[in-house]
Write an enzyme that holds these catalytic residues in place. Structure first.
Site, PDB file in Angstrom:
ATOM      1  CB  CYS A  33     -40.670 -34.595 114.493  1.00  0.00           C
ATOM      2  SG  CYS A  33     -40.350 -36.220 114.338  1.00  0.00           S
ATOM      3  CB  CYS A 103     -39.801 -41.574 119.301  1.00  0.00           C
ATOM      4  SG  CYS A 103     -40.602 -40.161 119.450  1.00  0.00           S
TER       5      CYS A 103
HETATM    6 FE1  FES Z   1     -39.826 -37.152 116.298  1.00  0.00          FE
HETATM    7 FE2  FES Z   1     -39.406 -38.105 118.444  1.00  0.00          FE
HETATM    8  S1  FES Z   1     -40.492 -36.427 118.128  1.00  0.00           S
HETATM    9  S2  FES Z   1     -39.240 -38.584 116.496  1.00  0.00           S
END
Ligand code: FES
Length: 142
Positions: A33, A103
């Site tokens: 991400c 996360c």
């Molecule tokens: Fe990357 Fe939450 S989506 S840490």
């Protein structure tokens, strides 16, 4: 979708910032991400975490879990800080949606990375602490 505690820590994150001349600094990222987390620890001569700050370039769940994680390690010994796992943080926040569990790993790994940095600088070993990953991606499925 998010508990009240998650929303509270997201909207009013605790311990945001940095510590100059920190005893240990840890930075980890999630390549998937692109989110990044940095934790600063100020540790006294009795191995007690006197202060902790974090900075993140991350999603709301990463902010909330890091905020809670910093609250949980503040005032604790480095050994006690090792017990602050992502599960412990999630429990303290009354849970996270399953897709956001990874996360919470950013906070745990960043604390471990900062503890590792501290241990290396001081030539000590912290029981149970492993060399941190810089990318938490591999640990995501756990
Ligand atoms: Fe990357 Fe939450 S989506 S840490």
């Amino acid at each position: 979708m998010y508990s009240e505690k998650v929303m509270d820590h997201f909207e009013h994150p605790r311990n945001v910032g940095e510590i100059e001349n920190a005893s240990g600094v840890g930075t980890v990222g999630n390549a998937k991400c692109g989110d990044i987390m940095r934790i600063y620890l100020d540790i006294d001569e009795n191995q007690i975490i006197r202060d902790v700050k974090f900075k993140t370039f991350g999603c709301g769940a990463a902010v909330a879990t890091s905020s809670m994680a910093t609250e949980l390690v503040k005032g604790k010994s480095v050994q006690q800080a090792m017990q602050v796992t992502n599960r412990a943080v999630m429990e303290a926040l009354d849970g996270l949606p399953p897709v956001k569990v990874h996360c919470s790993l950013l906070a745990e790994e960043a604390i471990h990375a900062a503890l590792w940095d501290y241990a290396e600088k001081n030539g000590i070993q912290i029981e149970g602490l492993k060399r941190p990953k810089t990318d938490i991606h591999e640990g995501e499925e756990e």
